[in-house]
Design a protein around this motif. Structure first.
Motif, PDB file in Angstrom:
ATOM      1  N   HIS A  98      -7.206  -4.865   9.159  1.00 24.24           N
ATOM      2  CA  HIS A  98      -5.645  -5.200   8.935  1.00 24.24           C
ATOM      3  C   HIS A  98      -5.602  -6.562   8.899  1.00 24.24           C
ATOM      4  O   HIS A  98      -5.013  -7.226   8.121  1.00 24.24           O
ATOM      5  N   HIS A 111      -4.203  -9.423   6.124  1.00 23.70           N
ATOM      6  CA  HIS A 111      -3.484 -10.506   6.032  1.00 23.70           C
ATOM      7  C   HIS A 111      -4.010 -11.686   5.657  1.00 23.70           C
ATOM      8  O   HIS A 111      -3.158 -12.474   4.874  1.00 23.70           O
ATOM      9  N   SER A 120       1.726 -12.537  13.721  1.00 25.07           N
ATOM     10  CA  SER A 120       2.216 -11.376  13.700  1.00 25.07           C
ATOM     11  C   SER A 120       2.895 -10.897  14.882  1.00 25.07           C
ATOM     12  O   SER A 120       2.818 -11.611  15.654  1.00 25.07           O
ATOM     13  N   ASP A 175       3.779  -6.269   6.911  1.00 29.25           N
ATOM     14  CA  ASP A 175       2.647  -5.205   6.739  1.00 29.25           C
ATOM     15  C   ASP A 175       3.134  -4.867   5.546  1.00 29.25           C
ATOM     16  O   ASP A 175       4.223  -4.400   5.103  1.00 29.25           O
TER      17      ASP A 175
HETATM   18 ZN    ZN Z   1       0.176  -6.888  10.486  1.00 27.82          ZN
END
Ligand code: ZN
Ligand code: KG4
Length: 334
Positions: free
Chosen positions: A111, A115, A136, A303
């Protein structure tokens, strides 16, 4: 040969799916979970259940919007780590089942790397190597990105993430969760120089935000003792001043990283990169220090599955696939 990938993101409280063909995003569908607002934070068990309700319609809509039939998919990608384990399991299980049914390869995606690569979705995109400040709700990192496959974290938070600094400040101020976007909104009408909050002295390229939270708490206690309506009266100025401090903490370290590495291609990523003050601050810093600066469109900052899809596209080119026995993990090293 054309490469078409379906990607699924379910690491936290957004159920998302995206179809990408040859590096171009054809659809980017997100179902957000409102259920957590009343609790002031994401409740993992409720997130897992909401993912189970959303995943089929979200994938269906992503395929329909892209206009791609299932048999044209070349691979199924999913967020493998890091995240809430129950939430990750829903996306991983769905992706594995679909890959099995269609007899297509699986691509697990990190993840946080996704990003960073969200900056490659749109033009102009940074050239390699670039630095990415990923900010984040759970992470604050400076990433040295050599290529889509090779990246290294060169600085990170030793306690709270930048998003937590926003969200915890918002909570102290009585604003609802997630507070980051609200602080951004109020800050636009406030004076960033109205109040001064301390800048932590952390060596190297690492960050710390827990001291700031405590400083804000003491600051508010002191002022509300004198004026019980202090927060109400000065909300915009408080938000602008806190936001300004978070931004200077982030940009000062980014400047240090740029000097140390000699890299001048500089990007933002992650939910906090949606912050208008941070985006403006990066652009100004770019002009001052001779950097070329980039940040993704808002839909690719918070997200989303498009960033998973673009990462999967590059992994496909590398032939970086996984077997059906792959499982998600809550924490993940780089
Ligand atoms: Zn994230
Ligand atoms: O990347 P993200 O969507 O989810 C995680 O992986 O954590 O980031 C969510 C974080 C939250 O802390 C939220 O308050 C923050 O991003 N955020 C913002 C803004 N929009 C989202 N913080 C400051 N200003 C914003 N405009």
């Amino acid at each position: 040969m054309s490469i078409t990938v379906l990607a699924i993101e379910s690491s936290c409280d957004e159920t998302a799916a995206s179809v990408c063909r040859d590096g171009k995003i054809l659809s980017n569908i997100i179902a957000s979970q409102k259920v957590h607002e009343q609790y002031g934070g994401v409740v993992p068990e409720l997130a897992s259940r909401a993912h189970m309700q959303h995943i089929v319609p979200v994938v269906d809509q992503a395929m329909k919007t892209a206009g791609v039939p299932l048999d044209e998919l070349d691979a199924i990608a999913f967020t493998q780590a890091p995240g809430l384990i129950g939430a990750l399991l829903v996306g991983a299980q769905f992706a594995r089942s679909l890959a099995l049914a269609l007899n297509k390869p699986l691509i697990p995606v990190h993840h946080m790397q996704a990003h960073v690569l969200a900056n490659l979705i749109e033009e102009p995109s940074p050239s390699f190597p670039y630095l990415c400040l990923t900010v984040s709700g759970g992470h604050t990192q400076i990433v040295h990105c050599e290529s889509p496959a090779i990246m290294k974290v060169i600085g990170e938070t030793i306690d709270d993430a930048a998003g937590e600094a926003f969200d915890k400040t918002a909570k102290i101020l009585g604003l609802h969760y997630p507070g980051g976007p609200l602080i951004d909104q109020y800050a636009k009408e406030g004076n960033p120089k109205a109040f001064k909050f301390p800048e932590p002295q952390i060596p190297g390229l690492d960050f710390s935000f827990s001291g700031l939270k405590t400083a804000i708490l003491y600051f508010l206690q002191e002022h509300t003792r004198e004026n019980p309506d202090f927060v109400k009266d000065r909300l915009s100025d408080i938000c602008a001043s806190v936001q300004q401090r978070i931004i200077t903490i982030l940009l000062n370290k980014l400047k240090k990283a740029a000097i140390e590495t000699g890299i001048t291609e500089i990007c933002l990523a992650g939910g906090v990169s949606a912050n208008s003050g941070l985006r403006k601050g990066l652009t100004e810093a770019g002009k001052k220090y001779g950097w070329k600066t980039y940040y993704p469109s808002l839909e690719y900052c918070t997200d989303n599955a498009a960033m998973i899809a673009i990462t999967a596209y590059y992994k496909f080119i590398e032939g970086d696939f996984a077997g059906l026995d792959i499982t998600p993990t809550a924490r993940a090293n780089w």
